[in-house]
Design an enzyme around this catalytic site. Structure first.
Site, PDB file in Angstrom:
ATOM      1  N   PRO A   2      -5.788  -4.567  -8.647  1.00 32.03           N
ATOM      2  CA  PRO A   2      -6.492  -5.250  -7.558  1.00 32.03           C
ATOM      3  C   PRO A   2      -6.964  -6.619  -8.040  1.00 32.03           C
ATOM      4  CG  PRO A   2      -7.800  -3.427  -8.421  1.00 32.03           C
ATOM      5  CD  PRO A   2      -6.504  -3.403  -9.151  1.00 32.03           C
ATOM      6  N   GLU A   3      -6.993  -7.572  -7.142  1.00 34.69           N
ATOM      7  CA  GLU A   3      -7.469  -8.902  -7.515  1.00 34.69           C
ATOM      8  C   GLU A   3      -8.932  -9.056  -7.138  1.00 34.69           C
ATOM      9  OE1 GLU A   3      -5.480 -12.227  -7.911  1.00 34.69           O
ATOM     10  OE2 GLU A   3      -3.441 -11.454  -7.842  1.00 34.69           O
ATOM     11  N   HIS A 104      -6.664  13.754  -7.619  1.00 35.14           N
ATOM     12  CA  HIS A 104      -7.001  12.544  -8.371  1.00 35.14           C
ATOM     13  C   HIS A 104      -8.431  12.078  -8.118  1.00 35.14           C
ATOM     14  CE1 HIS A 104      -2.860  12.580  -9.426  1.00 35.14           C
ATOM     15  NE2 HIS A 104      -2.435  12.297  -8.204  1.00 35.14           N
ATOM     16  N   ARG A 123      -3.522   7.036 -11.768  1.00 35.13           N
ATOM     17  CA  ARG A 123      -2.978   6.617 -13.064  1.00 35.13           C
ATOM     18  C   ARG A 123      -4.029   6.574 -14.169  1.00 35.13           C
ATOM     19  NH1 ARG A 123       1.117   1.732 -12.206  1.00 35.13           N
ATOM     20  NH2 ARG A 123       1.514   2.233 -14.391  1.00 35.13           N
ATOM     21  N   LYS A 166      -4.396 -28.662 -24.031  1.00 35.96           N
ATOM     22  CA  LYS A 166      -3.609 -27.412 -23.962  1.00 35.96           C
ATOM     23  C   LYS A 166      -2.148 -27.708 -23.642  1.00 35.96           C
ATOM     24  CE  LYS A 166      -6.200 -23.280 -23.405  1.00 35.96           C
ATOM     25  NZ  LYS A 166      -7.277 -22.786 -22.606  1.00 35.96           N
TER      26      LYS A 166
END
Ligand SMILES: [Zn+2]
Length: 293
Positions: A2-3, A104, A123, A166
């Site tokens: 998820p973001e 789960h 998971r 960078k």
């Protein structure tokens, strides 16, 4: 994974049933997720009140009356369901389908608010830890996390300093959690498109020789804040009238301009470009080679 906007919509969904409520009873139905649950996990939660539910990067942080913080991470496949009476809802909207299989359901919080909050994670990459509030900032998971993208601490000056010198790509730089917290592949692609910057550009071009921001830096910071805020607003508004009964694809994807749109016309007004997909550091990057330079 998820973001950040997904985690924030989960936080907003849990806040009304957790904040100010006490853990009346806690069930931990197995010894671990990604890591073992803390010692005496259940006993350290039961009877404690949640003073506040915050978020840092993709971590949910519940401040407990004991002086400890319950840190929760959804991992790859974790989700919460909230049941109040006969109604059960899943806060947050996810890009990938979420399991509701009872096998789960690993953790259940029975709150004094009357809500039953169930953590489901097929998971088991999720995480729940208890950390003394006074040690949170120095905890290894928190110490390495950069500025919160929606906070004032994330500015053009700060981004320029992080990118100065960078040689890595711009995409790699802003995907780095030390540079800015919680930005994942989807919103990196979206923000770069909105700022008209190529993901392949050198990160160092966001800083002048003096280390000050260039004319590109401010617009990129603004684009990052905008894509995240809009996604949170979309998730939040969908949450209110949403009673979810089965798995679904997320709402956010309808707003994507480039992510997962290889071969489609670029949505930038007057741009004739076609969205391309390249692979950078093993992850797909979607961008328009015409208006992103
Ligand atoms: Zn374009």
């Amino acid at each position: 994974m998820p973001e950040l906007p997904e985690v924030e919509t989960v936080r907003r969904g849990l806040e009304p049933v957790m904040e100010g409520a006490r853990f009346d009873r806690v069930e931990a139905r197995r010894p671990d997720l990604r890591r073992p649950f803390p010692e005496n996990f259940v006993r350290r939660l039961e009877g404690r009140t949640v003073a506040g539910l915050g978020r840092r990067a993709k971590y949910l942080l519940a401040d407990l009356s004991s002086g400890e913080v319950l840190l929760m991470h959804l991992g790859m496949s974790g989700s919460f369901r909230v049941a109040t009476g006969a109604d059960e809802a899943m806060p947050g909207r996810f890009h990938h389908e979420r399991s509701q299989e009872r096998a789960h359901d690993h953790v259940v919080f029975h709150m004094s608010s009357g809500a039953r909050i169930t953590f489901n994670d097929p998971r088991r990459f999720g995480l729940m830890l208890l950390i003394p509030r006074s040690e949170l900032a120095e905890h290894p998971l928190m110490r390495a996390v950069g500025p919160e993208p929606l906070g004032n601490e994330f500015s053009a000056e700060v981004l320029a300093q992080a990118c100065a010198g960078k040689a890595t790509s711009l995409k790699a730089a802003i995907s780095d959690q030390k540079v800015v917290a919680g930005l994942g592949n989807i919103y990196v692609c979206e923000a770069l498109h909105r700022a008209h910057l190529s993901p392949k550009r050198k990160a160092s071009t966001l800083a002048a020789r003096t280390g000050r921001p260039t004319e590109r830096t401010g617009p990129l910071v603004a684009a990052i804040k905008a894509v995240l805020s809009e996604a949170i607003a979309a998730g939040g508004s969908s949450l209110r009238d949403h009673r979810r009964t089965d798995g679904e694809l997320g709402y956010f994807q309808h707003n994507f301009r480039v992510y997962d749109r290889e071969g489609e016309r670029c949505p930038t007004p007057r741009c004739s470009g076609t969205i391309r997909r390249i692979v950078q550091a093993g992850r797909s990057t979607f961008f328009c080679p015409v208006c992103q330079r």
